[in-house]
Structure formats: structure tokens, C-alpha cells
Design an enzyme around this catalytic site. Structure first.
Site, PDB file in Angstrom:
ATOM      1  N   ALA A 157     -11.912  26.644 -35.641  1.00 43.15           N
ATOM      2  CA  ALA A 157     -11.783  26.970 -34.215  1.00 43.15           C
ATOM      3  C   ALA A 157     -12.918  27.889 -33.762  1.00 43.15           C
ATOM      4  O   ALA A 157     -13.530  27.675 -32.711  1.00 43.15           O
ATOM      5  CB  ALA A 157     -10.426  27.613 -33.945  1.00 43.15           C
ATOM      6  N   TYR A 158     -13.197  28.914 -34.558  1.00 45.19           N
ATOM      7  CA  TYR A 158     -14.284  29.843 -34.222  1.00 45.19           C
ATOM      8  C   TYR A 158     -15.619  29.108 -34.198  1.00 45.19           C
ATOM      9  O   TYR A 158     -16.415  29.259 -33.259  1.00 45.19           O
ATOM     10  CB  TYR A 158     -14.304  30.983 -35.237  1.00 45.19           C
ATOM     11  CG  TYR A 158     -15.412  31.986 -35.022  1.00 45.19           C
ATOM     12  CD1 TYR A 158     -15.246  33.045 -34.142  1.00 45.19           C
ATOM     13  CD2 TYR A 158     -16.617  31.881 -35.706  1.00 45.19           C
ATOM     14  CE1 TYR A 158     -16.255  33.980 -33.945  1.00 45.19           C
ATOM     15  CE2 TYR A 158     -17.632  32.797 -35.517  1.00 45.19           C
ATOM     16  CZ  TYR A 158     -17.448  33.848 -34.639  1.00 45.19           C
ATOM     17  OH  TYR A 158     -18.456  34.751 -34.439  1.00 45.19           O
ATOM     18  N   SER A 159     -15.884  28.313 -35.237  1.00 42.96           N
ATOM     19  CA  SER A 159     -17.154  27.586 -35.305  1.00 42.96           C
ATOM     20  C   SER A 159     -17.316  26.658 -34.112  1.00 42.96           C
ATOM     21  O   SER A 159     -18.382  26.582 -33.506  1.00 42.96           O
ATOM     22  CB  SER A 159     -17.238  26.789 -36.612  1.00 42.96           C
ATOM     23  OG  SER A 159     -17.251  27.642 -37.735  1.00 42.96           O
TER      24      SER A 159
END
Length: 263
Positions: A157-159
Site C-alpha cells: 500500500a505504501y509503495s
């Protein structure tokens, strides 16, 4: 080198957590007038006092970056009280789930990460760009992460949010360039901060049977420069890209990670 930032009005989102304090303090030391934008009013008021002690001045503004209404109000207050907005530094960020594979990431976790890391930057840019365009001047620095350049298992999700922010940055740079506005992306790698010391180092010590120094050295070997990034390294990159020294640089991804993204 004098970066010529004294007196500039700089909006910093997320100035009280993670890289935010180091970045806010770096601009304060350059004599900038800061707009500190965060949902945590007590924290930004305390940070305003710290930055003013370093020679800058600060206007704390309660602002949820996921709200277009609040980001518009923040930009309006900045212009009303300080006259202009010279630079926007988007630091506010959410780490997202850590260690969860894609199939174990909930839709709610994914959406929240996107709301803060991608929509939040869109909202602040959308609020300040018309005001910068009117003056034919502005600098925007979106603080992303090197996981948005190489990807990372367990950080989908962060990436994804930081990959998306790179696209927003590049498109906005093309659109705003004719108005003398630079838009760039800074990608920190692992930073030697509280989370690194309290989570990553103890985990490596336990997993590999190392002491603290050995765990730090093992981690540093992942980088071309064999050292871990300091928050000041990221702050300095933001200073450079917010100054006229970098006037001919726009739409770039600038990793500040000791060479990790290049390996």
C-alpha cells in the site's frame, strides 16, 4: 552557499512526526516564514515555538490534508496572514500496513494509505498552485520514499501510494512549468530515526544474533555509501529544491538513500 530562502513563506505538512520536525527546523534556520499544517493543534503550536527559536516564524494551521475544504482554507490563511506561498513541502504521510502481503492487506488499510499519501498531496497542491500561478513563482517538493521507486514486499500500500505520487509530481511539473513553478519528488530511504532504532535494529539483533553496532553496520551494507540516511540529509534536499539554486530542476525523482534505489 546562501540559498536565498530568508523571508520565504513555506508550507510544511506533517511537521511534527517522522521527517517533519527536521524539515521544518531546517527551513526555520534559513529564516523562512512557516505555515505548519497538521490535524494535531497542540503539536504544531509546540513546533511553532521551536521553529521560532531557530530564527524563523511560524503560523500553525489545523489542517487535515485529506480534506479539500481544509487544505483550501489553509492556503487562504497563509496568503491572508503572510502575503504569499513560495513553497509547499508535502511531508504528511502514512506508513500503511507493515509486513502484510497484498492478499492480507484490507481494502480499508489500502484506502487510508492512499487517502493520506496521494490524495493529501493532491489536495494541498490543488490549493496552492492557483496562488503560485498568479505570482508566476513557486516550489513544490513531495516527500515520497524509495519504496516508491523499487517496491517492497510487505509494504504494497505504501509503495503504491508513493509510485502514484511520482506520477502526480511529474504531471504537475509539466503543467506548472510554464508558470515558473518547479515540482519535484524526494525519495528518502531508511532514515536513522526513532522507528529505526526501536524497531529495525532490535529486530536485526534478534534475528541474526548481533549487538546494536553490528546490526547497524549490517544494515548500512545495503547501501552504496555504506551509511544510513540522517533526517538532515532529507531536509537539505528539500531546502535545495525549494531554492532558486535549483531553478532548472523540475519533475525529478531525487533518492536520498545512500544509493539503495540505484542498486
Amino acid at each position: 552557499m546562501d540559498l536565498g530562502l530568508k523571508g520565504r513563506v513555506v508550507v510544511v505538512t506533517g511537521p511534527t512526526k517522522g521527517l517533519g520536525p527536521a524539515i521544518a527546523m531546517a527551513f526555520a534556520k534559513e529564516g523562512c516564514r512557516l505555515v505548519l499544517a497538521s490535524r494535531d493543534v497542540d503539536a504544531i503550536e509546540a513546533m511553532a515555538m521551536k521553529t521560532e527559536g531557530q530564527g524563523g516564524m511560524a503560523l500553525p494551521v489545523r489542517c487535515d490534508v485529506t480534506s479539500p475544504t481544509e487544505t483550501e482554507r489553509m492556503a487562504e490563511l497563509a496568503v491572508q496572514q503572510l502575503g504569499q506561498i513560495d513553497a509547499l513541502i508535502n511531508v504528511a504521510s502514512d506508513t500503511g500496513p507493515i509486513g502484510d502481503a497484498t492478499w492480507n492487506t484490507s481494502p480499508e488499510e489500502f484506502e487510508h494509505t492512499m487517502q493520506v499519501n496521494l490524495l493529501g498531496c493532491f489536495n494541498t497542491m490543488r490549493a496552492v498552485l492557483p496562488r503560485m500561478i498568479a505570482r508566476r513563482y513557486g516550489k513544490i517538493v513531495n516527500v515520497g520514499g524509495s519504496y516508491g521507486m523499487r517496491g517492497r514486499a510487505g509494504r504494497m500500500a505504501y509503495s503504491a501510494s508513493k509510485w502514484g505520487l511520482r506520477g502526480v509530481t511529474k504531471s504537475a511539473a509539466l503543467e506548472a512549468g510554464p508558470y515558473n513553478i518547479n515540482v519535484n519528488f524526494v525519495a528518502p530511504g531508511m532514515v536513522d530515526d526513532e522507528r529505526f532504532r526501536s524497531k529495525w535494529i532490535p529486530e536485526a539483533m534478534s534475528r541474526f544474533g548481533l549487538d546494536e553496532q553490528q546490526a547497524e553496520e549490517r544494515h548500512a551494507q545495503e547501501y552504496a555509501l555504506r551509511r544510513i540516511t540522517a533526517d538532515a540529509d532529507v531536509a537539505n534536499a528539500c531546502l535545495f529544491l525549494s531554492s532558486d539554486v535549483s531553478r532548472q530542476i523540475t519533475g525529478v525523482d531525487l533518492p536520498v538513500d545512500g544509493g539503495w534505489a540505484s542498486l
